[in-house]
Design an enzyme around this catalytic site. Structure first.
Site, PDB file in Angstrom:
ATOM      1  N   PRO A 164      59.054  58.894  51.550  1.00  0.00           N
ATOM      2  CA  PRO A 164      58.614  57.675  50.862  1.00  0.00           C
ATOM      3  C   PRO A 164      59.190  57.484  49.465  1.00  0.00           C
ATOM      4  CG  PRO A 164      56.886  59.331  50.771  1.00  0.00           C
ATOM      5  CD  PRO A 164      57.973  59.894  51.637  1.00  0.00           C
TER       6      PRO A 164
ATOM      7  N   GLY B 229      62.409  58.620  46.355  1.00  0.00           N
ATOM      8  CA  GLY B 229      63.821  58.974  46.245  1.00  0.00           C
ATOM      9  C   GLY B 229      64.001  60.475  46.237  1.00  0.00           C
ATOM     10  N   GLY B 230      63.261  61.106  45.341  1.00  0.00           N
ATOM     11  CA  GLY B 230      63.404  62.544  45.228  1.00  0.00           C
ATOM     12  C   GLY B 230      62.164  63.157  44.633  1.00  0.00           C
ATOM     13  N   MET B 231      61.983  64.447  44.879  1.00  0.00           N
ATOM     14  CA  MET B 231      60.844  65.168  44.317  1.00  0.00           C
ATOM     15  C   MET B 231      61.332  66.522  43.835  1.00  0.00           C
ATOM     16  SD  MET B 231      57.681  65.210  43.542  1.00  0.00           S
ATOM     17  CE  MET B 231      57.040  66.602  42.628  1.00  0.00           C
ATOM     18  N   GLU B 232      60.984  66.804  42.588  1.00  0.00           N
ATOM     19  CA  GLU B 232      61.542  67.954  41.878  1.00  0.00           C
ATOM     20  C   GLU B 232      60.860  69.269  42.221  1.00  0.00           C
ATOM     21  OE1 GLU B 232      59.769  65.416  40.696  1.00  0.00           O
ATOM     22  OE2 GLU B 232      58.496  65.965  39.022  1.00  0.00           O
TER      23      GLU B 232
ATOM     24  N   HIS C  16      68.565  63.545  38.172  1.00  0.00           N
ATOM     25  CA  HIS C  16      67.185  63.300  37.747  1.00  0.00           C
ATOM     26  C   HIS C  16      66.265  64.449  38.188  1.00  0.00           C
ATOM     27  CE1 HIS C  16      63.624  60.714  36.875  1.00  0.00           C
ATOM     28  NE2 HIS C  16      63.099  61.460  37.834  1.00  0.00           N
ATOM     29  N   GLU C  17      66.316  64.774  39.453  1.00  0.00           N
ATOM     30  CA  GLU C  17      65.413  65.828  39.952  1.00  0.00           C
ATOM     31  C   GLU C  17      65.747  67.175  39.320  1.00  0.00           C
ATOM     32  OE1 GLU C  17      62.988  64.529  41.153  1.00  0.00           O
ATOM     33  OE2 GLU C  17      63.829  62.630  41.829  1.00  0.00           O
TER      34      GLU C  17
ATOM     35  N   HIS D  36      64.286  67.592  35.885  1.00  0.00           N
ATOM     36  CA  HIS D  36      62.867  67.972  35.877  1.00  0.00           C
ATOM     37  C   HIS D  36      62.682  69.492  35.781  1.00  0.00           C
ATOM     38  CE1 HIS D  36      60.407  64.421  36.339  1.00  0.00           C
ATOM     39  NE2 HIS D  36      61.087  63.981  37.391  1.00  0.00           N
TER      40      HIS D  36
ATOM     41  N   GLU E 146      58.507  61.865  33.094  1.00  0.00           N
ATOM     42  CA  GLU E 146      59.533  60.975  33.654  1.00  0.00           C
ATOM     43  C   GLU E 146      60.456  60.351  32.602  1.00  0.00           C
ATOM     44  OE1 GLU E 146      60.270  61.163  36.617  1.00  0.00           O
ATOM     45  OE2 GLU E 146      58.470  62.003  37.534  1.00  0.00           O
TER      46      GLU E 146
ATOM     47  N   ASP F 211      48.499  57.401  40.881  1.00  0.00           N
ATOM     48  CA  ASP F 211      49.735  56.734  41.280  1.00  0.00           C
ATOM     49  C   ASP F 211      49.819  55.296  40.758  1.00  0.00           C
ATOM     50  OD1 ASP F 211      50.583  59.033  42.369  1.00  0.00           O
ATOM     51  OD2 ASP F 211      50.553  58.383  44.459  1.00  0.00           O
TER      52      ASP F 211
ATOM     53  N   TYR G 280      59.157  55.752  33.026  1.00  0.00           N
ATOM     54  CA  TYR G 280      60.575  56.061  33.209  1.00  0.00           C
ATOM     55  C   TYR G 280      61.441  55.356  32.169  1.00  0.00           C
ATOM     56  CZ  TYR G 280      59.530  57.930  37.882  1.00  0.00           C
ATOM     57  OH  TYR G 280      59.045  58.679  38.925  1.00  0.00           O
TER      58      TYR G 280
ATOM     59  N   ARG H 245      61.539  54.610  52.189  1.00  0.00           N
ATOM     60  CA  ARG H 245      61.455  54.722  50.727  1.00  0.00           C
ATOM     61  C   ARG H 245      60.747  53.503  50.153  1.00  0.00           C
ATOM     62  NH1 ARG H 245      66.769  55.877  47.014  1.00  0.00           N
ATOM     63  NH2 ARG H 245      65.690  55.965  45.003  1.00  0.00           N
TER      64      ARG H 245
HETATM   65  N1  BES Z   1      58.466  63.146  40.341  1.00  0.00           N
HETATM   66  C1  BES Z   1      59.023  61.925  40.779  1.00  0.00           C
HETATM   67  C2  BES Z   1      58.399  61.389  42.041  1.00  0.00           C
HETATM   68  C3  BES Z   1      56.903  61.123  41.984  1.00  0.00           C
HETATM   69  C4  BES Z   1      56.275  60.748  40.826  1.00  0.00           C
HETATM   70  C5  BES Z   1      56.162  61.221  43.131  1.00  0.00           C
HETATM   71  C6  BES Z   1      54.898  60.532  40.818  1.00  0.00           C
HETATM   72  C7  BES Z   1      54.816  60.991  43.132  1.00  0.00           C
HETATM   73  C8  BES Z   1      54.174  60.646  41.963  1.00  0.00           C
HETATM   74  C9  BES Z   1      60.530  62.032  40.984  1.00  0.00           C
HETATM   75  O1  BES Z   1      61.157  62.852  40.066  1.00  0.00           O
HETATM   76  C10 BES Z   1      61.128  60.669  40.777  1.00  0.00           C
HETATM   77  O2  BES Z   1      61.014  60.167  39.703  1.00  0.00           O
HETATM   78  N2  BES Z   1      61.760  60.105  41.796  1.00  0.00           N
HETATM   79  C11 BES Z   1      62.389  58.809  41.737  1.00  0.00           C
HETATM   80  C12 BES Z   1      63.869  58.929  41.637  1.00  0.00           C
HETATM   81  C13 BES Z   1      64.440  58.830  40.279  1.00  0.00           C
HETATM   82  C14 BES Z   1      65.944  58.786  40.346  1.00  0.00           C
HETATM   83  C15 BES Z   1      63.909  57.732  39.420  1.00  0.00           C
HETATM   84  C16 BES Z   1      62.126  58.071  43.027  1.00  0.00           C
HETATM   85  O3  BES Z   1      61.617  58.702  43.951  1.00  0.00           O
HETATM   86  O4  BES Z   1      62.435  56.907  43.101  1.00  0.00           O
HETATM   87 ZN    ZN Z   2      61.140  62.002  38.134  1.00  0.00          ZN
END
Ligand code: BES
Ligand code: ZN
Length: 626
Positions: free
Chosen positions: A288, A290-293, A317-318, A321, A340, A397, A405, A578
């Site tokens: 769901p 983009g990425g999770m660190e 980005h990840e 983190h 973020e 959330d 960000y 996503r």
């Molecule tokens: N840690 C976040 C994802 C997140 C934040 C999941 C809060 C659940 C709650 C991750 O590092 C992130 O910021 N992902 C972004 C990608 C980034 C390039 C901006 C995303 O998933 O879009």
């Molecule tokens: Zn992030």
């Protein structure tokens, strides 16, 4: 009423440092040391009990879609608490043992977002608390995929997404970003499947489906992660590599060629990488986000695999983190911008180093545009546009907007511009070093900056106007703006097209994804279907394998009632999960009755392919439920 009283009673105010043995100190001190912190999103009482270590022993049943097993917590009850309270969510608790003896526990009724508090009686000297449990069907962290929902379509797949407060749905734990612990895990999965965690990981399938993991560096619960599936590994350099389904592994390996260099670049900027290996796991398309660190093992969407390495800033980005977030962690979700905003800033510094300033300028400018749009959406005076959030009584959330960000990273960019890059870099490196493995509130950060970086220069401090950024709405007037050189050329080409120049004759050679995004984003909203067709015929946007461009093109097509890309759009919606792509696209369709019909039809058809969290928000948007 009950809920509010309950939350009120459980709000925890932690004071001062702790006084006990060295090992316990490590895992407690960092949680609540010099800070006075209350985390309204955990029901646990980890403010008075040190949660030192977690030992998990779990079995993953892919058919039943259930995790069963036990979590053994090593604790230090240094304040002689009478009970240990843990967070759980939609979980069945079978039995609980305290230092080997069976005890009777109680589970509170569920509080919205937060779940059910699990109460366990303990004694002054209690060391081990063992909880036998089963996960429920509504465990929000878990996505169980049938083989049809994976890339290769051969085996089922499971992955977790624990941030922000979903770890409690698969592990009974003290689930707050300010509570750190080390862990080990013994995980049994169906034979032939590989299991991976945010820990030291195997690179090959085991013969018996049993895997042992350890994470010796203390982490908060939101960084607990597990993935189980038919997963292959390929190394990049000695400390980096990529995991993906076998049918995806070659592409993934190609896309992430520069990840080793990325880690080196990040280290040059802000200091030693402290987590050992850095690997990336490419998940099936329904992921769901983009990425999770997840420490040691970033989870990422396959939509970054564009074939030309053009979207790898997501990995930067990840990776970033690993410093901002995993090493120095926001104390509560109200301080989310510390995770973020810093990471966004750091990501762009990595990309500048690797690709040049023209490239990072484009990332900054697109981010600025997102910020402007997001402030418009939230309302220019909304408190949700402050950096310091107030998420009490809400789903954490709700804070997941562009504000932490983009407003966060632009704030840091402004500080950099004001004090000079060299000084700012030295400050950041020292900040990460001084606060390593600790949590920090917004106030503590501002205070730290005040007494170090800005100490001798009140004039500079005034110029930055910290209050307007952190405790004020919208975009402050002194918001920095990146260089526009490459985008000005793009704007010129767009103008020519709008004045009638055939698109095929425009100068678009060597444009990157970001230039194309600028080209399309700034098209007038009332582009006709004919103009859309001309662009599509010349540039074949509808066939774009680049998820960012494809998604934007589909949105524009819906807006213009230009239907040629609809079959491709349906394909996209059938697999991609996503939220960043789904929500604006379904949202655009919901704007007219006819398109809303289409949205409803497509959503009902593909809903089961989306993650529970995506389903939650799309149910509201498309089905008007909840
Ligand atoms: N840690 C976040 C994802 C997140 C934040 C999941 C809060 C659940 C709650 C991750 O590092 C992130 O910021 N992902 C972004 C990608 C980034 C390039 C901006 C995303 O998933 O879009
Ligand atoms: Zn992030």
């Amino acid at each position: 009423m009950f809920r509010n009283t309950c939350i009120g009673l459980l709000i925890i105010i932690a004071f001062g440092a702790c006084h006990f043995n060295r090992k316990a100190k490590n895992n407690t001190e960092n949680s609540f040391d010099t800070l006075m912190v209350k985390d309204v999103h955990t029901l646990s009482n980890a403010d008075s009990i040190a949660m030192q270590h977690l030992d998990l022993d779990i079995k993953v049943d892919m058919d039943k879609k259930q995790i069963t097993g036990c979590a053994v917590w090593t604790i230090n009850n240094y304040k002689s608490a009478k009970q240990l309270i843990l967070d759980t969510y939609d979980m069945a608790i079978d039995s609980v043992f305290v230092d080997g003896k069976s005890v009777s526990h109680s589970l509170d009724t569920q509080i919205k977002f937060l779940g059910s508090a699990l109460h366990i009686p303990i004694g002054n000297g209690t060391k081990l608390v063992k909880v036998f449990y089963k996960t429920g069907r509504n465990a929000r962290a878990l996505q169980w995929l049938d083989s049809q929902q994976t890339h290769d379509k051969k085996h089922p797949f499971l992955y977790t997404q624990s941030e922000s407060i979903y770890a409690r749905s698969w592990i009974p734990c003290a689930d707050g970003p300010g509570i750190r612990f080390t862990y080990s895990a013994h995980v049994t999965v169906p034979k032939w499947l590989l299991a991976l965690m945010s820990a030291l990981n195997p690179q090959e399938v085991s013969a018996d489906g049993v895997y042992d993991f350890s994470m010796d560096t203390p982490i908060p619960a939101y960084l607990m992660a597990l993935a189980v599936g038919d997963i292959a590994f390929k190394g990049i350099d000695e400390r980096t590599g990529v995991y993906a389904e076998p049918g995806m592994i070659e592409k993934a390996r190609y896309e992430f060629e520069d990840v080793g260099k990325m880690v080196n670049t990040a280290e040059q900027l802000y200091g030693h990488y402290r987590w050992g290996r850095y690997d990336v796991l490419v998940l099936p398309p329904g992921f769901p986000i983009g990425g999770m660190e997840n420490p040691r093992l970033t989870f990422c969407t396959p939509t970054v695999i564009a074939g030309d390495r053009s979207l790898v800033s997501l990995i930067a980005h990840e990776l970033a983190h690993s410093w901002s977030g995993n090493l120095v962690t926001n104390a509560t979700w109200d301080d989310f911008w510390l995770n973020e905003g810093f990471t966004n800033y750091f990501e762009r510094r990595i990309m500048e180093q690797m690709m040049g300033i023209g490239y990072s300028d484009m990332l900054w400018e697109l981010g600025y545009q997102d910020l402007v749009d997001n402030v418009k959406e939230l309302g220019a005076t909304s408190k949700d546009t402050w950096l310091k959030l107030d998420l009490k009584g809400r789903d954490p959330d709700d804070g997941l907007t562009d504000i932490p960000y983009e407003k966060g990273s632009h704030f840091l960019k402004l500080i950099e511009n004001t004090v000079g890059r060299e000084r700012f870099d030295r400050f950041l490196a020292t900040y990460f070093e001084t606060h390593a493995f600790k949590t920090i509130t917004t106030e503590a950060f501002l205070n730290y900056m005040d007494t170090t970086l800005l100490k001798d220069d009140p004039e500079q401090k005034k110029m930055i106007d910290i209050d307007a950024w952190v405790y004020g709405p919208g975009i402050p007037a002194n918001c920095p703006r990146a260089g526009q050189e490459r985008f000005l050329r793009v704007d010129g080409e767009r103008d020519k097209f709008l004045k009638g120049t055939p698109p095929a004759t425009l100068t678009t050679l060597e444009w990157t994804t970001h230039e194309w995004l600028q080209f399309l984003r700034k098209m007038p909203a009332d582009l006709s279907a004919l103009q859309m067709k001309k662009l599509d015929d010349a540039f074949m946007f509808r066939n774009s394998g680049n998820s960012e461009i494809a998604d934007l093109w589909f949105i524009m097509s819906v807006r213009a009632n230009y239907s040629a890309p609809y079959p491709k759009m349906e394909q996209f919606l059938s697999s991609v999960g996503r939220r960043k792509f789904l929500e604006p696209l379904y949202g655009e369709m919901m704007k007219t009755p006819k398109n809303a019909e289409m949205a409803k039809r497509l959503y009902e058809k593909y809903r089961q392919n989306y993650h529970p969290l995506a389903q939650e928000s799309l149910d509201k948007m498309v089905l008007k439920k909840g």
